[in-house]
Enzyme design. Structure first.
Site, PDB file in Angstrom:
ATOM      1  N   LYS A   1     -49.557  60.070  -3.164  1.00 26.28           N
ATOM      2  CA  LYS A   1     -48.827  61.317  -2.877  1.00 26.28           C
ATOM      3  C   LYS A   1     -48.614  61.489  -1.369  1.00 26.28           C
ATOM      4  CE  LYS A   1     -51.930  64.087  -4.724  1.00 26.28           C
ATOM      5  NZ  LYS A   1     -52.987  63.143  -5.100  1.00 26.28           N
TER       6      LYS A   1
ATOM      7  N   ARG B   1     -64.082  63.497  -7.629  1.00 30.75           N
ATOM      8  CA  ARG B   1     -62.688  63.917  -7.406  1.00 30.75           C
ATOM      9  C   ARG B   1     -61.815  63.567  -8.622  1.00 30.75           C
ATOM     10  NH1 ARG B   1     -61.637  60.918  -1.990  1.00 30.75           N
ATOM     11  NH2 ARG B   1     -59.563  61.834  -2.024  1.00 30.75           N
TER      12      ARG B   1
ATOM     13  N   ARG C   1     -61.816  59.000   5.862  1.00 34.26           N
ATOM     14  CA  ARG C   1     -62.243  60.297   5.338  1.00 34.26           C
ATOM     15  C   ARG C   1     -63.642  60.191   4.761  1.00 34.26           C
ATOM     16  NH1 ARG C   1     -57.398  62.538   1.638  1.00 34.26           N
ATOM     17  NH2 ARG C   1     -59.211  63.328   0.537  1.00 34.26           N
TER      18      ARG C   1
ATOM     19  N   ARG D   1     -58.827  52.810   2.386  1.00 35.69           N
ATOM     20  CA  ARG D   1     -57.804  53.435   3.240  1.00 35.69           C
ATOM     21  C   ARG D   1     -58.386  54.083   4.499  1.00 35.69           C
ATOM     22  NH1 ARG D   1     -55.589  58.558  -0.409  1.00 35.69           N
ATOM     23  NH2 ARG D   1     -57.403  59.883  -0.095  1.00 35.69           N
TER      24      ARG D   1
ATOM     25  N   ARG E   1     -53.460  72.436  -7.936  1.00 36.08           N
ATOM     26  CA  ARG E   1     -54.427  71.523  -8.545  1.00 36.08           C
ATOM     27  C   ARG E   1     -55.108  72.135  -9.756  1.00 36.08           C
ATOM     28  NH1 ARG E   1     -55.608  68.278  -3.670  1.00 36.08           N
ATOM     29  NH2 ARG E   1     -57.049  66.596  -4.098  1.00 36.08           N
TER      30      ARG E   1
HETATM   31  P1  AMP Z   1     -56.777  65.670  -0.724  1.00 33.08           P
HETATM   32  O1  AMP Z   1     -56.563  65.365   0.716  1.00 33.08           O
HETATM   33  O2  AMP Z   1     -55.576  66.247  -1.408  1.00 33.08           O
HETATM   34  O3  AMP Z   1     -57.390  64.521  -1.482  1.00 33.08           O
HETATM   35  O4  AMP Z   1     -57.875  66.856  -0.751  1.00 33.08           O
HETATM   36  C1  AMP Z   1     -59.167  66.666  -0.212  1.00 33.08           C
HETATM   37  C2  AMP Z   1     -60.104  67.732  -0.746  1.00 33.08           C
HETATM   38  O5  AMP Z   1     -59.642  69.023  -0.328  1.00 33.08           O
HETATM   39  C3  AMP Z   1     -60.207  67.835  -2.266  1.00 33.08           C
HETATM   40  O6  AMP Z   1     -61.121  66.910  -2.818  1.00 33.08           O
HETATM   41  C4  AMP Z   1     -60.645  69.279  -2.435  1.00 33.08           C
HETATM   42  O7  AMP Z   1     -62.016  69.435  -2.129  1.00 33.08           O
HETATM   43  C5  AMP Z   1     -59.849  69.987  -1.347  1.00 33.08           C
HETATM   44  N1  AMP Z   1     -58.518  70.429  -1.831  1.00 33.08           N
HETATM   45  C6  AMP Z   1     -57.313  69.991  -1.404  1.00 33.08           C
HETATM   46  N2  AMP Z   1     -56.315  70.615  -2.039  1.00 33.08           N
HETATM   47  C7  AMP Z   1     -56.919  71.483  -2.901  1.00 33.08           C
HETATM   48  C8  AMP Z   1     -56.423  72.407  -3.878  1.00 33.08           C
HETATM   49  N3  AMP Z   1     -55.107  72.561  -4.085  1.00 33.08           N
HETATM   50  N4  AMP Z   1     -57.340  73.117  -4.575  1.00 33.08           N
HETATM   51  C9  AMP Z   1     -58.659  72.974  -4.370  1.00 33.08           C
HETATM   52  N5  AMP Z   1     -59.193  72.108  -3.500  1.00 33.08           N
HETATM   53  C10 AMP Z   1     -58.329  71.363  -2.762  1.00 33.08           C
END
Ligand code: AMP
Length: 215
Positions: free
Chosen positions: A13, A172, A161, A127, A88
């Protein structure tokens, strides 16, 4: 152009959103990036989100909805945006509907990137990004042309990360299947969902996305 990119962690994404930013000149709204920035800046939101994110769980709907609602009001969203990592949960999807209706906006597309589960662990655990410009790399699939030097900005510092490890990825993924995958049904039922194969080459997938956006 207002669109959502849906898919599990590691589906691509973020990669596709960044390429769309260049092609369409609309911003990528990544709630993950916004939350990481809040953590780095030690804001109130960041302090609340840090432990939850480190464990791979979802940050509360209230926090995330508020961040997105505020971000959508920024001038650079006037011509559209790419939502990456939001919504989400079904609660977030409903909140988004309300936000958009209140702002007089409508979604154009919801695109699911479909990826084999086995590929996700390999994609995620390899990554990393340039610490300076954020360009994404991968130990196996996308190394810098010169070892240790960012292709885009020449920086020699990179970062990974903290939640990109095999153990956190399991949490996740669980959160994705439990909380986020119902959104596929939600948007399918609304006639807004298009699913595309996210297993091909990056450029190939971009081409498929463009076909959807032109349809
Ligand atoms: P991502 O970079 O999208 O993988 O997000 C990293 C982390 O941020 C996730 O594992 C969640 O802990 C938090 N996070 C990101 N977007 C959301 C969302 N829309 N709702 C809840 N937690 C989020």
């Amino acid at each position: 152009m207002k669109l959502i990119l849906l898919g599990p962690p590691g589906a691509g994404k973020g990669t596709q959103a960044k390429l769309l930013v260049e092609r369409k000149s609309i911003p990528q709204l990544s709630t993950g990036d916004m939350l990481r920035e809040a953590v780095a800046n030690q804001t109130e939101v960041g302090k609340k989100a840090k432990a939850v994110m480190d464990a791979g769980n979802l940050v509360s709907d209230d926090i995330v909805n508020a961040i997105v609602s505020e971000r959508l009001d920024a001038d650079d969203c006037a011509n559209g945006f790419i939502l990456d990592g939001f919504p989400r949960t079904l609660e977030q999807a409903s909140a988004l509907e309300k936000m958009l209706a209140d702002k007089g906006l409508q979604l154009d597309h919801v695109i699911e990137l479909k990826v084999d589960d086995e590929a996700l662990v390999e994609r995620i655990s390899g990554r990393y990004t340039c610490a300076k410009c954020g360009e994404g790399y991968h130990d196996k699939f996308k190394k810098p042309e010169t070892d240790g030097v960012c292709d885009k900005c020449g920086s020699t510092e990179f970062k990974r990360r903290p939640d990109d490890n095999a153990e956190t990825l399991r949490t996740r993924l669980m959160a994705y299947y439990k909380e986020t995958s119902p959104l596929l049904g939600f948007y399918f039922a609304k006639g807004q969902l298009t699913s595309i194969d996210g297993m091909g080459e990056i450029a190939e997938i971009s081409g498929e996305i463009d076909k959807v956006l032109e349809s």
